[in-house]
Design a protein around this motif. Sequence first.
Motif, PDB file in Angstrom:
ATOM      1  N   GLY A 151     -17.433  83.479  42.616  1.00 53.78           N
ATOM      2  CA  GLY A 151     -18.311  84.400  41.916  1.00 53.78           C
ATOM      3  C   GLY A 151     -17.883  85.849  41.998  1.00 53.78           C
ATOM      4  O   GLY A 151     -18.571  86.729  41.456  1.00 53.78           O
ATOM      5  N   GLY A 152     -16.759  86.117  42.680  1.00 57.15           N
ATOM      6  CA  GLY A 152     -16.284  87.490  42.810  1.00 57.15           C
ATOM      7  C   GLY A 152     -17.102  88.345  43.756  1.00 57.15           C
ATOM      8  O   GLY A 152     -17.001  89.574  43.742  1.00 57.15           O
ATOM      9  N   GLU A 153     -17.910  87.719  44.596  1.00 61.90           N
ATOM     10  CA  GLU A 153     -18.771  88.445  45.537  1.00 61.90           C
ATOM     11  C   GLU A 153     -18.078  88.535  46.897  1.00 61.90           C
ATOM     12  O   GLU A 153     -18.500  87.925  47.875  1.00 61.90           O
ATOM     13  CB  GLU A 153     -20.119  87.739  45.642  1.00 61.90           C
ATOM     14  N   VAL A 154     -17.021  89.296  46.943  1.00 60.14           N
ATOM     15  CA  VAL A 154     -16.203  89.375  48.155  1.00 60.14           C
ATOM     16  C   VAL A 154     -16.912  90.164  49.253  1.00 60.14           C
ATOM     17  O   VAL A 154     -16.757  89.875  50.445  1.00 60.14           O
ATOM     18  CB  VAL A 154     -14.837  90.015  47.817  1.00 60.14           C
ATOM     19  N   LYS A 155     -17.711  91.150  48.865  1.00 57.36           N
ATOM     20  CA  LYS A 155     -18.384  91.988  49.868  1.00 57.36           C
ATOM     21  C   LYS A 155     -19.338  91.180  50.727  1.00 57.36           C
ATOM     22  O   LYS A 155     -19.592  91.543  51.880  1.00 57.36           O
ATOM     23  CB  LYS A 155     -19.141  93.110  49.162  1.00 57.36           C
ATOM     24  N   GLN A 156     -19.873  90.095  50.201  1.00 52.78           N
ATOM     25  CA  GLN A 156     -20.795  89.274  50.984  1.00 52.78           C
ATOM     26  C   GLN A 156     -20.108  88.549  52.136  1.00 52.78           C
ATOM     27  O   GLN A 156     -20.785  88.031  53.021  1.00 52.78           O
ATOM     28  CB  GLN A 156     -21.482  88.255  50.069  1.00 52.78           C
ATOM     29  N   LEU A 157     -18.775  88.508  52.111  1.00 57.53           N
ATOM     30  CA  LEU A 157     -18.034  87.800  53.147  1.00 57.53           C
ATOM     31  C   LEU A 157     -17.678  88.686  54.340  1.00 57.53           C
ATOM     32  O   LEU A 157     -17.038  88.215  55.274  1.00 57.53           O
ATOM     33  CB  LEU A 157     -16.760  87.201  52.551  1.00 57.53           C
ATOM     34  N   GLN A 158     -18.054  89.943  54.279  1.00 58.93           N
ATOM     35  CA  GLN A 158     -17.779  90.833  55.415  1.00 58.93           C
ATOM     36  C   GLN A 158     -18.552  90.351  56.639  1.00 58.93           C
ATOM     37  O   GLN A 158     -19.759  90.126  56.593  1.00 58.93           O
ATOM     38  CB  GLN A 158     -18.179  92.266  55.074  1.00 58.93           C
ATOM     39  N   SER A 172      -5.201  88.776  45.678  1.00 60.95           N
ATOM     40  CA  SER A 172      -4.889  87.503  45.010  1.00 60.95           C
ATOM     41  C   SER A 172      -5.912  87.186  43.924  1.00 60.95           C
ATOM     42  O   SER A 172      -5.559  86.676  42.855  1.00 60.95           O
ATOM     43  CB  SER A 172      -4.851  86.368  46.031  1.00 60.95           C
ATOM     44  N   LEU A 173      -7.166  87.495  44.168  1.00 66.91           N
ATOM     45  CA  LEU A 173      -8.202  87.222  43.173  1.00 66.91           C
ATOM     46  C   LEU A 173      -7.999  88.045  41.910  1.00 66.91           C
ATOM     47  O   LEU A 173      -8.324  87.591  40.801  1.00 66.91           O
ATOM     48  CB  LEU A 173      -9.591  87.511  43.756  1.00 66.91           C
ATOM     49  N   SER A 174      -7.463  89.239  42.052  1.00 65.96           N
ATOM     50  CA  SER A 174      -7.230  90.090  40.886  1.00 65.96           C
ATOM     51  C   SER A 174      -6.166  89.511  39.953  1.00 65.96           C
ATOM     52  O   SER A 174      -6.103  89.887  38.777  1.00 65.96           O
ATOM     53  CB  SER A 174      -6.815  91.492  41.332  1.00 65.96           C
ATOM     54  N   LYS A 175      -5.342  88.609  40.455  1.00 66.59           N
ATOM     55  CA  LYS A 175      -4.295  87.997  39.636  1.00 66.59           C
ATOM     56  C   LYS A 175      -4.740  86.690  38.998  1.00 66.59           C
ATOM     57  O   LYS A 175      -3.984  86.082  38.247  1.00 66.59           O
ATOM     58  CB  LYS A 175      -3.048  87.733  40.491  1.00 66.59           C
ATOM     59  N   MET A 176      -5.934  86.245  39.301  1.00 61.69           N
ATOM     60  CA  MET A 176      -6.423  84.963  38.803  1.00 61.69           C
ATOM     61  C   MET A 176      -7.281  85.149  37.563  1.00 61.69           C
ATOM     62  O   MET A 176      -7.943  86.177  37.387  1.00 61.69           O
ATOM     63  CB  MET A 176      -7.243  84.241  39.883  1.00 61.69           C
ATOM     64  N   SER A 177      -7.288  84.125  36.732  1.00 67.11           N
ATOM     65  CA  SER A 177      -8.186  84.109  35.582  1.00 67.11           C
ATOM     66  C   SER A 177      -9.574  83.664  36.028  1.00 67.11           C
ATOM     67  O   SER A 177      -9.782  83.230  37.160  1.00 67.11           O
ATOM     68  CB  SER A 177      -7.643  83.164  34.508  1.00 67.11           C
ATOM     69  N   VAL A 178     -10.531  83.755  35.113  1.00 68.96           N
ATOM     70  CA  VAL A 178     -11.898  83.343  35.433  1.00 68.96           C
ATOM     71  C   VAL A 178     -11.947  81.851  35.753  1.00 68.96           C
ATOM     72  O   VAL A 178     -12.622  81.421  36.690  1.00 68.96           O
ATOM     73  CB  VAL A 178     -12.842  83.672  34.258  1.00 68.96           C
ATOM     74  N   ALA A 179     -11.205  81.053  34.995  1.00 71.53           N
ATOM     75  CA  ALA A 179     -11.182  79.603  35.238  1.00 71.53           C
ATOM     76  C   ALA A 179     -10.554  79.270  36.590  1.00 71.53           C
ATOM     77  O   ALA A 179     -11.014  78.362  37.293  1.00 71.53           O
ATOM     78  CB  ALA A 179     -10.419  78.903  34.125  1.00 71.53           C
TER      79      ALA A 179
END
Length: 286
Positions: A151-158, A172-179
């Motif tokens: 879901g792109g909610e990386v801040k919740q993993l702190q 790495s997530l910035s290089k990935m597509s939505v799928a």
Amino acid sequence: MFVVKNTTVKFKQFSRCLGSFSRLSIAQVTNNSVSASSALCTNRFLGGSLWCAVPKTTSVTGHADASCGQNKVHVRWISTDEQQSSHQSKRKRPMLMDFPHLVWPSVIKTIRNWIMVHFIIRPYFDREFSLPDFVQGAKQALQIVSSSLAGGEVKQLQGLVDRVALNDIKQSLSKMSVAERYDIQVDKADVYFSFPYQVGVMFDESDDDNQKRFVEITMVFHVLRDLKGMIERGESVPLNVGALPEFRDKISICNYRFIKEFTKGVESDWTVNVVNHFKPSDYIEE
């Protein structure tokens, strides 16, 4: 009474052209068996040209011309192999972190893990530590971390994922597509096989007064997407599901490494310092 004087000449030229065409076809197409009935030929006497279309399914495309008097033979090969090869080329999903792909357990490491748990961790670090309970907690962490990343909610993993690892994952997530990001999400009920690959104990002796102690456990999860739904629908799941082609694209493997500090007087929780997801099918087709 009509007298046509040039008919014989025309047919002689046409016969010579057919001879040239047959020699050209044999020379150009040595590895393909093409029957005479598969060629569609039409002759135009006014223009003096002969057009032949030869169906073909090899990767060679091109034109071949042979001149014979005023007649010309054009041969064109029609192929779809290049399109098929482009569809077969598959883009691999970028790795979340630079970490070796772990798939199966090691007999030596499994014995060593048992010794570490029963002779070091439980007697000296945590008497209530249970490896089966840890595996269940690791599955829960897998679901939480993967859902947040999808879901792109990386801040919740702190606080749950190590800060250095989190920075690598963001890139790495910035290089990935939505799928591709959506494919990261894992339901813990879809895990059909899991095991602790390695259990390690680390000591930090930089501080003489208070020696720091850490326990690090690397987990491997085999995931079959929609396994939970298959069980709810009453569908049978084969034991050799990982070897069946129809399930190949639904299987993914996750490598997670957990760490916790067991220094005396220090209260800490398990955190994740390695996160990796990959599909074995991406590497089988190489």
